[in-house]
Design a protein around this motif. Structure first.
Motif, PDB file in Angstrom:
ATOM      1  N   ARG A 138     -13.232 -10.667  -4.320  1.00 42.75           N
ATOM      2  CA  ARG A 138     -12.632  -9.744  -5.251  1.00 42.75           C
ATOM      3  C   ARG A 138     -11.259  -9.425  -5.333  1.00 42.75           C
ATOM      4  O   ARG A 138     -10.690  -9.369  -4.496  1.00 42.75           O
ATOM      5  CB  ARG A 138     -13.506  -8.345  -4.821  1.00 42.75           C
ATOM      6  N   LYS A 139     -10.850  -9.454  -6.576  1.00 43.51           N
ATOM      7  CA  LYS A 139      -9.399  -9.560  -6.826  1.00 43.51           C
ATOM      8  C   LYS A 139      -9.054  -7.973  -7.036  1.00 43.51           C
ATOM      9  O   LYS A 139      -8.589  -7.605  -8.164  1.00 43.51           O
ATOM     10  CB  LYS A 139      -8.790 -10.236  -8.066  1.00 43.51           C
ATOM     11  N   THR A 140      -9.020  -7.154  -6.069  1.00 44.43           N
ATOM     12  CA  THR A 140      -8.753  -5.734  -6.131  1.00 44.43           C
ATOM     13  C   THR A 140      -7.533  -5.407  -5.184  1.00 44.43           C
ATOM     14  O   THR A 140      -7.024  -4.284  -5.359  1.00 44.43           O
ATOM     15  CB  THR A 140      -9.828  -5.099  -5.346  1.00 44.43           C
ATOM     16  N   GLY A 141      -6.967  -6.415  -4.412  1.00 38.75           N
ATOM     17  CA  GLY A 141      -5.801  -6.221  -3.658  1.00 38.75           C
ATOM     18  C   GLY A 141      -6.351  -5.130  -2.482  1.00 38.75           C
ATOM     19  O   GLY A 141      -7.471  -4.738  -2.292  1.00 38.75           O
ATOM     20  N   TRP A 142      -5.275  -4.427  -1.957  1.00 36.89           N
ATOM     21  CA  TRP A 142      -5.704  -3.467  -1.025  1.00 36.89           C
ATOM     22  C   TRP A 142      -4.334  -2.238  -0.881  1.00 36.89           C
ATOM     23  O   TRP A 142      -3.178  -2.656  -1.318  1.00 36.89           O
ATOM     24  CB  TRP A 142      -5.853  -3.796   0.401  1.00 36.89           C
ATOM     25  N   ILE A 143      -4.629  -1.252  -0.246  1.00 35.48           N
ATOM     26  CA  ILE A 143      -3.830  -0.079  -0.390  1.00 35.48           C
ATOM     27  C   ILE A 143      -3.435   0.288   0.968  1.00 35.48           C
ATOM     28  O   ILE A 143      -4.192   0.374   2.016  1.00 35.48           O
ATOM     29  CB  ILE A 143      -4.650   1.138  -1.119  1.00 35.48           C
ATOM     30  N   LYS A 144      -2.212   0.766   1.208  1.00 35.39           N
ATOM     31  CA  LYS A 144      -1.535   0.937   2.493  1.00 35.39           C
ATOM     32  C   LYS A 144      -1.229   2.437   2.406  1.00 35.39           C
ATOM     33  O   LYS A 144      -0.236   2.669   1.523  1.00 35.39           O
ATOM     34  CB  LYS A 144      -0.619  -0.053   2.684  1.00 35.39           C
ATOM     35  N   LEU A 145      -1.813   2.976   3.073  1.00 42.75           N
ATOM     36  CA  LEU A 145      -1.579   4.883   2.970  1.00 42.75           C
ATOM     37  C   LEU A 145      -0.588   5.101   3.965  1.00 42.75           C
ATOM     38  O   LEU A 145      -0.501   4.643   5.160  1.00 42.75           O
ATOM     39  CB  LEU A 145      -2.918   5.586   3.153  1.00 42.75           C
ATOM     40  N   PHE A 146       0.300   6.099   3.873  1.00 39.07           N
ATOM     41  CA  PHE A 146       1.148   6.608   4.749  1.00 39.07           C
ATOM     42  C   PHE A 146       1.130   8.072   4.539  1.00 39.07           C
ATOM     43  O   PHE A 146       1.249   8.726   3.508  1.00 39.07           O
ATOM     44  CB  PHE A 146       2.816   6.130   4.188  1.00 39.07           C
ATOM     45  N   TRP A 194      -1.039  -3.233  -2.842  1.00 40.78           N
ATOM     46  CA  TRP A 194      -0.642  -4.770  -3.093  1.00 40.78           C
ATOM     47  C   TRP A 194      -1.606  -5.053  -4.088  1.00 40.78           C
ATOM     48  O   TRP A 194      -2.711  -5.361  -3.661  1.00 40.78           O
ATOM     49  CB  TRP A 194      -0.656  -5.156  -1.733  1.00 40.78           C
ATOM     50  N   LEU A 195      -1.147  -5.826  -5.079  1.00 34.07           N
ATOM     51  CA  LEU A 195      -2.151  -5.939  -6.144  1.00 34.07           C
ATOM     52  C   LEU A 195      -2.706  -7.573  -6.123  1.00 34.07           C
ATOM     53  O   LEU A 195      -3.797  -7.806  -6.548  1.00 34.07           O
ATOM     54  CB  LEU A 195      -1.299  -5.801  -7.402  1.00 34.07           C
ATOM     55  N   GLU A 196      -1.966  -8.441  -5.444  1.00 32.81           N
ATOM     56  CA  GLU A 196      -2.479  -9.671  -5.564  1.00 32.81           C
ATOM     57  C   GLU A 196      -3.411 -10.121  -4.383  1.00 32.81           C
ATOM     58  O   GLU A 196      -4.436 -11.121  -4.956  1.00 32.81           O
ATOM     59  CB  GLU A 196      -1.193 -10.717  -5.283  1.00 32.81           C
ATOM     60  N   PRO A 197      -3.653  -9.610  -3.313  1.00 29.49           N
ATOM     61  CA  PRO A 197      -4.358 -10.152  -2.348  1.00 29.49           C
ATOM     62  C   PRO A 197      -5.905 -10.193  -2.946  1.00 29.49           C
ATOM     63  O   PRO A 197      -6.288  -9.375  -3.454  1.00 29.49           O
ATOM     64  CB  PRO A 197      -4.106  -9.334  -1.025  1.00 29.49           C
ATOM     65  N   GLY A 198      -6.603 -11.232  -2.283  1.00 33.43           N
ATOM     66  CA  GLY A 198      -8.036 -11.355  -2.939  1.00 33.43           C
ATOM     67  C   GLY A 198      -8.828 -10.360  -1.652  1.00 33.43           C
ATOM     68  O   GLY A 198      -8.297 -10.313  -0.328  1.00 33.43           O
ATOM     69  N   SER A 199      -9.950  -9.843  -1.801  1.00 33.82           N
ATOM     70  CA  SER A 199     -10.814  -9.120  -0.847  1.00 33.82           C
ATOM     71  C   SER A 199     -12.264 -10.098  -0.632  1.00 33.82           C
ATOM     72  O   SER A 199     -12.704 -10.163  -1.763  1.00 33.82           O
ATOM     73  CB  SER A 199     -10.905  -7.711  -1.365  1.00 33.82           C
ATOM     74  N   ASP A 295      -4.875   3.108   7.025  1.00 32.19           N
ATOM     75  CA  ASP A 295      -4.114   4.128   7.231  1.00 32.19           C
ATOM     76  C   ASP A 295      -3.077   3.762   8.236  1.00 32.19           C
ATOM     77  O   ASP A 295      -3.087   3.849   9.525  1.00 32.19           O
ATOM     78  CB  ASP A 295      -5.401   5.184   8.124  1.00 32.19           C
ATOM     79  N   ALA A 296      -1.776   3.673   7.681  1.00 28.78           N
ATOM     80  CA  ALA A 296      -0.806   3.044   8.483  1.00 28.78           C
ATOM     81  C   ALA A 296      -0.181   3.783   9.429  1.00 28.78           C
ATOM     82  O   ALA A 296       0.036   3.243  10.689  1.00 28.78           O
ATOM     83  CB  ALA A 296       0.409   2.587   7.534  1.00 28.78           C
ATOM     84  N   ASP A 297      -0.321   5.134   9.395  1.00 26.66           N
ATOM     85  CA  ASP A 297       0.130   5.932  10.618  1.00 26.66           C
ATOM     86  C   ASP A 297      -0.845   6.069  11.492  1.00 26.66           C
ATOM     87  O   ASP A 297      -0.619   6.836  12.592  1.00 26.66           O
ATOM     88  CB  ASP A 297       0.802   7.256  10.109  1.00 26.66           C
ATOM     89  N   ARG A 298      -2.059   5.943  11.358  1.00 21.70           N
ATOM     90  CA  ARG A 298      -3.148   6.003  12.162  1.00 21.70           C
ATOM     91  C   ARG A 298      -3.809   4.931  12.980  1.00 21.70           C
ATOM     92  O   ARG A 298      -4.594   4.854  14.028  1.00 21.70           O
ATOM     93  CB  ARG A 298      -4.274   6.895  11.667  1.00 21.70           C
ATOM     94  N   GLY A 299      -3.493   3.509  12.500  1.00 16.44           N
ATOM     95  CA  GLY A 299      -3.700   2.237  13.050  1.00 16.44           C
ATOM     96  C   GLY A 299      -5.084   2.010  12.928  1.00 16.44           C
ATOM     97  O   GLY A 299      -5.619   1.137  13.683  1.00 16.44           O
ATOM     98  N   TYR A 300      -5.715   2.056  11.755  1.00 19.61           N
ATOM     99  CA  TYR A 300      -7.032   1.309  11.373  1.00 19.61           C
ATOM    100  C   TYR A 300      -7.327   1.089   9.944  1.00 19.61           C
ATOM    101  O   TYR A 300      -6.299   1.573   9.142  1.00 19.61           O
ATOM    102  CB  TYR A 300      -7.982   2.319  11.920  1.00 19.61           C
ATOM    103  N   LEU A 301      -8.137   0.256   9.564  1.00 15.48           N
ATOM    104  CA  LEU A 301      -8.362  -0.005   8.151  1.00 15.48           C
ATOM    105  C   LEU A 301      -9.689   0.210   8.055  1.00 15.48           C
ATOM    106  O   LEU A 301     -10.566  -0.154   8.635  1.00 15.48           O
ATOM    107  CB  LEU A 301      -7.767  -1.392   8.074  1.00 15.48           C
ATOM    108  N   LEU A 302     -10.178   0.590   6.627  1.00 17.94           N
ATOM    109  CA  LEU A 302     -11.404   0.803   6.076  1.00 17.94           C
ATOM    110  C   LEU A 302     -11.699  -0.331   4.917  1.00 17.94           C
ATOM    111  O   LEU A 302     -10.989  -0.428   4.218  1.00 17.94           O
ATOM    112  CB  LEU A 302     -11.937   2.044   5.578  1.00 17.94           C
ATOM    113  N   ALA A 303     -12.572  -1.160   5.000  1.00 21.98           N
ATOM    114  CA  ALA A 303     -12.937  -2.116   4.049  1.00 21.98           C
ATOM    115  C   ALA A 303     -14.317  -2.059   3.347  1.00 21.98           C
ATOM    116  O   ALA A 303     -15.139  -1.882   4.432  1.00 21.98           O
ATOM    117  CB  ALA A 303     -12.457  -3.600   4.554  1.00 21.98           C
ATOM    118  N   PRO A 304     -14.553  -2.014   2.191  1.00 18.33           N
ATOM    119  CA  PRO A 304     -15.773  -2.286   1.840  1.00 18.33           C
ATOM    120  C   PRO A 304     -16.342  -3.517   1.825  1.00 18.33           C
ATOM    121  O   PRO A 304     -15.662  -4.655   1.363  1.00 18.33           O
ATOM    122  CB  PRO A 304     -15.764  -1.681   0.291  1.00 18.33           C
TER     123      PRO A 304
END
Length: 417
Positions: A138-146, A194-199, A295-304
């Motif tokens: 999936r060419k959706t990139g990923w989001i880094k929240l602050f 970040w727009l380029e990374p694949g998922s 969730d950059a300031d909380r140290g975990y990631l959620l991925a579909p």
């Protein structure tokens, strides 16, 4: 015992080993792929965020900010945790990691890894097309929240540096976050998409698809014990369930277990591990997650993922084979539930894996200095899924005498003396 002859035996059927086998096969080598499980992608390659990180041009180096160091020392941070019982084993490695993370050496690492990182998605796309599994990209990139304005400001500075290398990203305010992920709740200072990374919605399934491609093309995949690898006149031998496999060349691509082979041969590479955990959860109601979200300031990631929403943790420093201690899951799960409407957990217990890391955060790719016909391909740290195909290509080019796609010297075994 029956003997099977081949050109190359590749030890390890994670993403790194499978891709090395595929690239060698493409260059006309007869390859036997050996794994202790007899199946591909069931270990480290299975448990990750599922991102092909072609925009991650700066390596994961040891932080030098005093606030971060104090928080880590007190073991109160969800993005890094350590087991007291493992300190004698991992502390010397951490010291080397810290020294290798100086600004000068970190810049050298980034420069060396850049050609591999930037080619990573293209190499995956080629293999995904050959394997016939377009649904696994999936060419959706990923989001880094602050949540913190300070951390967001630092990330914007890093983004400006990354843009010098052609990285593309969108900066999001609260409205932009809500537009791209309407089911997220929280007080955010901002985000970077970040727009380029694949998922990859099924990392283990992708490795299995690559392994199936290897088999369809005539490769042999057998269950065996890499610890039985022995040098013999004219090559190498290893015991498998189908008998002894003999080959002119052997590739060690066993990730965090590579030391089980290189140590008995007299090599003392500083291979460490960063353990990590994940758990899958159902979304509540009609909630959906379109992108991987850190969730950059909380140290975990959620991925579909195909199995559900995968919550992944930061690094745990412990002995590789120590019992699991998923405290980071317990720390982050309530925060994740507040961020996104998560339902029940799917697995009875969190999954645990180990990332193979060398102190300079570069993989070891190349020939063994003292053993003709032996090659190494391990230590891909946080980027095993990302780099598997491109480092498999680099290794195959080196083994077959082709012009390498980049200078292989930064990845050589000789850099460790």
């Amino acid at each position: 015992m029956k003997r099977n002859e081949t050109d190359v035996v590749v030890l390890g059927a994670g993403i790194v080993g499978v891709c090395a086998a595929l690239h060698l096969q493409r260059r006309g080598r007869d390859v036997v792929l050996v794994d202790r499980n007899g199946t591909a992608g069931d270990e480290t390659s299975y448990g990750n965020a599922g991102l092909i990180e072609c925009a991650s041009v700066f390596p994961y180096m040891f932080p030098r900010d005093p606030g971060h160091l104090l928080r880590y020392a007190l073991n109160g941070s969800a993005d890094a945790h350590y087991q007291l019982s493992g300190i004698p084993e991992f502390l010397p490695w951490l010291v080397r990691y810290f020294l290798a993370s100086s600004p000068r050496r970190a810049a050298q690492t980034a420069q060396a890894a850049l050609p591999l990182i930037r080619r990573s998605l293209a190499e995956h796309e080629a293999l995904i097309a050959d394997a016939g599994v377009p649904e696994l990209l999936r060419k959706t990139g990923w989001i880094k929240l602050f949540r913190s304005p300070k951390s967001f400001a630092k990330a914007l500075g890093d983004l400006e540096r990354a843009r010098q290398f052609g990285v593309v990203a969108d900066v999001l305010d609260r409205a932009g976050i809500a537009e791209r992920e309407p089911n997220l709740t929280g007080d955010f200072a901002g985000a970077i998409h970040w727009l380029e990374p694949g998922s990859i919605p099924d990392p283990g399934g992708l490795v299995k698809a690559y392994a199936a491609l290897f088999s369809r093309r005539g490769g042999r995949f057998v269950k065996g014990d890499a610890r039985t690898l022995q040098q013999e006149e004219g090559g190498w031998r290893v015991a498998t369930e189908l008998g002894v496999v003999t080959a002119r060349e052997a590739v060690v691509a066993m990730g965090p277990w590579s030391d089980l082979v290189f140590k008995p041969l007299g090599y003392r590479f500083p291979l460490g591990v960063k353990r990590g955990y994940h758990v899958h959860l159902t979304p509540r109601g009609n909630a959906s997650l379109q992108h991987a979200v850190l969730d950059a300031d909380r140290g975990y990631l959620l991925a579909p993922m195909n199995r559900g929403i995968r919550l992944t943790t930061g690094a745990e420093f412990a002995r590789r084979d120590a019992p699991p201690s998923p405290v980071q899951i317990a720390q982050t799960l309530p925060v994740a539930r507040a961020l996104f409407p998560l339902g029940d957990t799917i697995e009875p217990q969190p999954w645990m894996g180990a990332r193979p890391c060398l102190p300079d955060m570069l993989p070891l790719i190349g020939r063994a200095p003292r053993h003709p016909g032996l090659w190494f391909d391990f230590g891909h740290q946080h980027h095993g899924l990302t780099l598997g195909p491109v480092t498999g290509r680099l290794l195959a080019e080196m083994m077959t005498g082709e012009q390498p796609l980049t200078d292989p010297r930064p990845f050589s075994a000789e850099r460790f003396g």
